[in-house]
Design an enzyme around this catalytic site. Structure first.
Site, PDB file in Angstrom:
ATOM      1  N   ILE A  67      38.631   5.628  -1.182  1.00  0.00           N
ATOM      2  CA  ILE A  67      38.845   4.803  -0.034  1.00  0.00           C
ATOM      3  C   ILE A  67      37.991   3.406   0.165  1.00  0.00           C
ATOM      4  O   ILE A  67      38.571   2.554   0.695  1.00  0.00           O
ATOM      5  CB  ILE A  67      38.729   5.605   1.280  1.00  0.00           C
ATOM      6  CG1 ILE A  67      39.442   4.949   2.504  1.00  0.00           C
ATOM      7  CG2 ILE A  67      37.120   6.156   1.352  1.00  0.00           C
ATOM      8  CD1 ILE A  67      40.664   4.500   2.511  1.00  0.00           C
ATOM      9  N   GLU A  72      40.145  11.234   6.419  1.00  0.00           N
ATOM     10  CA  GLU A  72      39.306  12.492   6.636  1.00  0.00           C
ATOM     11  C   GLU A  72      38.603  12.973   5.388  1.00  0.00           C
ATOM     12  O   GLU A  72      38.861  12.676   4.506  1.00  0.00           O
ATOM     13  CB  GLU A  72      40.174  13.623   7.396  1.00  0.00           C
ATOM     14  CG  GLU A  72      41.644  13.816   6.507  1.00  0.00           C
ATOM     15  CD  GLU A  72      41.587  14.261   5.216  1.00  0.00           C
ATOM     16  OE1 GLU A  72      40.604  15.004   4.755  1.00  0.00           O
ATOM     17  OE2 GLU A  72      42.215  13.638   4.114  1.00  0.00           O
ATOM     18  N   GLY A 109      43.330  12.434   0.137  1.00  0.00           N
ATOM     19  CA  GLY A 109      43.035  12.325   1.459  1.00  0.00           C
ATOM     20  C   GLY A 109      42.126  10.988   1.747  1.00  0.00           C
ATOM     21  O   GLY A 109      42.322  10.024   1.000  1.00  0.00           O
ATOM     22  N   GLU A 110      41.125  11.249   2.584  1.00  0.00           N
ATOM     23  CA  GLU A 110      40.191   9.846   2.802  1.00  0.00           C
ATOM     24  C   GLU A 110      40.841   8.588   3.543  1.00  0.00           C
ATOM     25  O   GLU A 110      40.361   7.662   3.637  1.00  0.00           O
ATOM     26  CB  GLU A 110      39.658   9.219   1.600  1.00  0.00           C
ATOM     27  CG  GLU A 110      38.773  10.315   0.629  1.00  0.00           C
ATOM     28  CD  GLU A 110      38.126   9.867  -0.526  1.00  0.00           C
ATOM     29  OE1 GLU A 110      38.310   8.645  -0.880  1.00  0.00           O
ATOM     30  OE2 GLU A 110      37.595  10.632  -1.289  1.00  0.00           O
ATOM     31  N   GLY A 111      42.145   8.696   3.525  1.00  0.00           N
ATOM     32  CA  GLY A 111      42.908   7.460   4.015  1.00  0.00           C
ATOM     33  C   GLY A 111      43.391   6.813   3.055  1.00  0.00           C
ATOM     34  O   GLY A 111      43.987   5.526   3.234  1.00  0.00           O
TER      35      GLY A 111
END
Length: 343
Positions: free
Chosen positions: A92, A169, A309-311
């Protein structure tokens, strides 16, 4: 909160006219035309803009991980990855830097004491949730506080001039929480909502499903906030609050993958109008996300097989969203360019 469907229909017609008379065949920019229309309606203008796009990564730990093998990774990976975010070493970080996106990291409830840092937003509710095989993940008071803190963080970011926000997240065990939330809100069986997460084997997946079925049998709630308190992680609940507030502030919301979409399910159950402000960045490779998107009648921009994830999906989609706004504002019309229109 107002719904886009209730906005001035004259404006919608003006937007469509502006798009149709660009130097291109009608409809030839496909989904970009839909995005341009949606953002114009959100901002109530024929000349929308993407201002200070920001991704907020919320991190939290899950009590079930301590006692049950729902993840092949140990709980301490959550705090280790937060440190990695803060040092700029995660995916990210790379994608946000590449695409000129501001990045915020939030400790929503990690089971670790981080040293004070200007780069970490301290919104810790507790040191991880409780084990929901035994009791609710959090109290109703903790749930309300997490929702409020998510809203507070978004309001502060909005005050800096940001009008476009995405969420990410981090939390070992949070695919389990997301699967339980998905099943509760969509009424789909857990088998249709549960995937391998961070890398379970097929045997590990079946064991995970059995554990989550046992959890499901111990909790009965129909109210959205009660469901969040039963199964949510502090990071997921905080994202739900952030989504509700961002929509209230008429921001454009860029929705990431499976975990963030589970937070959206909860926000949607509280206020269905939030979907008017959402652009779905991608279809996750995590099993269940397609069913989740179908439930929300969502049309994601990308399908890259991401399940990190992580955006990361949101960060990769924001340049496409910028392109949609740019063509609307900068592309010549047939009249201005002196190009003949279709007969």
């Amino acid at each position: 909160m107002f719904s886009i469907d209730k906005l001035n229909r004259n404006l919608e017609q003006e937007i469509q006219h502006k798009i149709n008379f660009k130097t291109k065949p009608i409809g030839s920019l496909g989904v970009l035309e839909k995005i341009a229309t949606q953002i114009s309606l959100i901002q109530n203008t024929l000349s929308p803009n993407i201002s200070k796009p920001t991704i907020v990564v919320f991190a939290g730990d899950h009590g079930i991980v301590k006692n049950h093998p729902v993840s092949p990774f140990p709980q301490e990976v959550t705090s280790q990855m937060v440190v990695n975010f803060l040092s700029g070493g995660a995916a990210i970080n790379v994608f946000s830097k590449l695409n000129e996106i501001d990045l915020k990291i939030v400790d929503s409830g990690v089971n670790f004491n981080f040293p004070k840092s200007n780069n970490l937003i301290d919104a810790k509710i507790n040191f991880g949730t409780k084990d929901y095989t035994q009791t609710s993940a959090m109290t109703e008071e903790e749930c309300e506080l997490a929702i409020a803190k998510g809203a507070e963080i978004v309001t502060k970011i909005y005050s800096t001039g940001c009008n476009t926000i995405g969420f990410g997240e981090m939390g070992i065990g949070n695919t389990s929480a997301a699967s339980l939330l998905m099943s509760a809100f969509t009424k789909l069986p857990l088998e249709s909502c549960t995937g391998k997460g961070t890398g379970h084997s097929e045997e590990g997946l079946q064991n995970k499903i059995e554990i989550l079925k046992n959890v499901q049998s111990k909790h009965t709630a129909t109210d959205a906030k009660n469901i969040l308190a039963n199964f949510g992680g502090f990071e997921i609940v905080m994202i739900s609050g952030a989504i509700l507030q961002a929509a209230q502030l008429k921001m454009t919301l860029v929705i990431d993958g499976f975990i963030v979409s589970s937070a959206l399910l909860a926000a949607h159950a509280i206020d269905k109008n939030v979907l008017d402000y959402c652009i779905f960045s991608h279809t996750s490779g995590e099993f269940g996300h397609k069913n989740m998107l179908n439930y929300l009648k969502a049309e994601p921009l990308l399908n890259l097989g991401l399940r990190l994830g992580e955006g990361t999906g949101a960060a990769l989609a924001i340049p496409t969203i910028k392109a949609a706004v740019s063509f609307l504002n900068e592309m010549a019309s047939f009249a201005s360019a002196g190009v003949s229109k279709k007969n």
